[in-house]
Write a protein that holds these residues in place. Sequence first.
Motif, PDB file in Angstrom:
ATOM      1  N   GLU A 180       0.825  -1.201   0.000  1.00  0.00           N
ATOM      2  CA  GLU A 180       0.000   0.000   0.000  1.00  0.00           C
ATOM      3  C   GLU A 180       0.861   1.254   0.000  1.00  0.00           C
ATOM      4  N   GLY A 183       2.273   1.713  -3.355  1.00  0.00           N
ATOM      5  CA  GLY A 183       1.188   2.066  -4.260  1.00  0.00           C
ATOM      6  C   GLY A 183       0.825   3.534  -4.158  1.00  0.00           C
ATOM      7  N   VAL A 184       0.681   4.029  -2.919  1.00  0.00           N
ATOM      8  CA  VAL A 184       0.363   5.440  -2.711  1.00  0.00           C
ATOM      9  C   VAL A 184       1.491   6.317  -3.238  1.00  0.00           C
ATOM     10  N   ARG A 187       1.403   6.462  -7.044  1.00  0.00           N
ATOM     11  CA  ARG A 187       0.220   7.170  -7.540  1.00  0.00           C
ATOM     12  C   ARG A 187       0.378   8.691  -7.406  1.00  0.00           C
ATOM     13  N   HIS A 188       1.205   9.129  -6.446  1.00  0.00           N
ATOM     14  CA  HIS A 188       1.374  10.557  -6.206  1.00  0.00           C
ATOM     15  C   HIS A 188       2.733  11.086  -6.657  1.00  0.00           C
ATOM     16  N   HIS A 190       3.794  12.024  -9.390  1.00  0.00           N
ATOM     17  CA  HIS A 190       3.719  13.168 -10.307  1.00  0.00           C
ATOM     18  C   HIS A 190       3.543  14.478  -9.540  1.00  0.00           C
TER      19      HIS A 190
END
Length: 572
Positions: A180, A183-184, A187-188, A190
């Motif tokens: 997790e 993953g976070v 995803r962030h 950028h």
Amino acid sequence: MSAPSTRDGPPGGFGYGRLRLPALEWLRSYQRSWFRTDLAAGVTLAAYMLPAALGDASLAHLPPQAGLYACLFGGLVFWLFCSSRHTAVSVTSAISLLVGSSLGGMAGEDVARFSAMAAATALLAAAIAFVAWLVRAGSVVNFISETVMTGFKLGVAMVLASTQLPKLFGVPGGHGDVWECFGVFFRHIHETNEASLLLGGGALAVLILGKKLLPHKPVALFVVVGGIALATFIDLGVHGVKLLGEVPRGLPVPSLPAVDRHEISELLPLALACFLLGAVETAAIGRMFAAKHGYRFDSNQEFLAIAASNLASGLMHGFPVSGGTSQSLVNESSGARTSLSGLISAVLIAIVAVFFTELLRNLPQPVLAAVVLMAVASLVKVEELRRLWRVHRAEFLVAMTAFLGVLWEGLLKGVLVGAVISLVLLIRRVSTPHVAFLGRIPGAQRYSDLERHADNEPTPGILAFRVEAGIVYFNTDHIFDSVLKRLNAATEPIHLVICDLSTSPRIDMAGAHLFLTLHAELAKRGIALRVVEAHSNVRDMLRVEGLEEKIGRIDRFTSLAHAIDDDRKTPA
């Protein structure tokens, strides 16, 4: 046994199962010339430990002062009890991450409750270590193998990276397992804050260069001071860079943490895992220094030192501590002669905690993340993994199992998985000892393993074997099956089986019954059984169980060569 060497400093103190303070023994012979090097090592150690304490406190999701208190008060007592002259007690990345990941689900967002539970964990770890010292359980540190620890630390490094990379990049981080968190992060990614990445990346680059050019020097301290200075003169908050924040000045009042009785039982597995990790690391580094400097190391005494330091840390609002590998290497390479350097380091940290904590508030979080990520690098043993892959494929698979156990089950269960793997490997090895079938060494009256030495001469009509371990209840089936398998595969008639017990130091009742069963099976086939070169306690057990009445006298005089010669002289 020869007396401990004192060429590098005073001898350590030893006492199994009774209270002793090794420091009081070497202090009697302390030389003034040692103080200068101990002082220099203590200053260097404090400089190295200060940023590490702050970083590890963040890993444990605790306020920064918790790391200072743990190192300070743990260090004030560890030096009195430890047998190693160079081991430094500290918070460690693995234990800090274990505490943070395990207590998150118990304490939620309540910082006060989180701190109390972390301190209670230290007290429980102290109690476990004290009990281990009382029962002289020094060998417990050998239950977790080096191979398992290699895989476990690789898993810890992955978990550490998943928590620190978001801070380095200035993006939101996850709060679950490693999957997790990564993953976070991705995803962030950028949303990366350029100022945070530039500051953290620059700090990381300096740390990497410092490790190569100035090994075992407090480069991290200069990086931290540089980050604080930069944040003092430039408003980094305007650029989105997060700072450490306020660190309370002064020292805490000793007290028991406010935890409920039912919470103590919930904390016990975590405390046990912290103790196991701390005991293994403390023993490993202590043995290395003892071998290098020529003095004796007492792993049982280190349990008492771990107990005392965790008791002090828990009462003074810290969290679990142990001997730290990188900190101890810094201490030793800086010239420490005795564990007095640890006391000096603790006193210097106390001075910082009382007078200079306001200087820490401007420490940028990306710089702190860089310090922690450098510690991550020391956990990844790439060369060791390559060597295991090349030489010991089975051990490599064990390391990978421990690694995956951490990733899939989390740190707390990962520690227990590692312990279980180690115990399973131990049981497997002792339950299937090597049974060597013997042949005569050419030109000699000695016998050794035919499988290892193809030029050995087999003895016609005789099957001689040797069990290279004690013969006890959990390996008797393996031994019996091995002998019968060899007997059934014989290409010529066998009329005598001889067991050489010279490499079997002990035997239990089941082992004695093994020989009774083997005698009965051989008798059905018209084959005789003899036992030679048994140790005194082994002979006693075999006689008590009646084997001597079945196969003839078992004495200490007849060797394997004598038994074979006697058989050749006996008329067919």
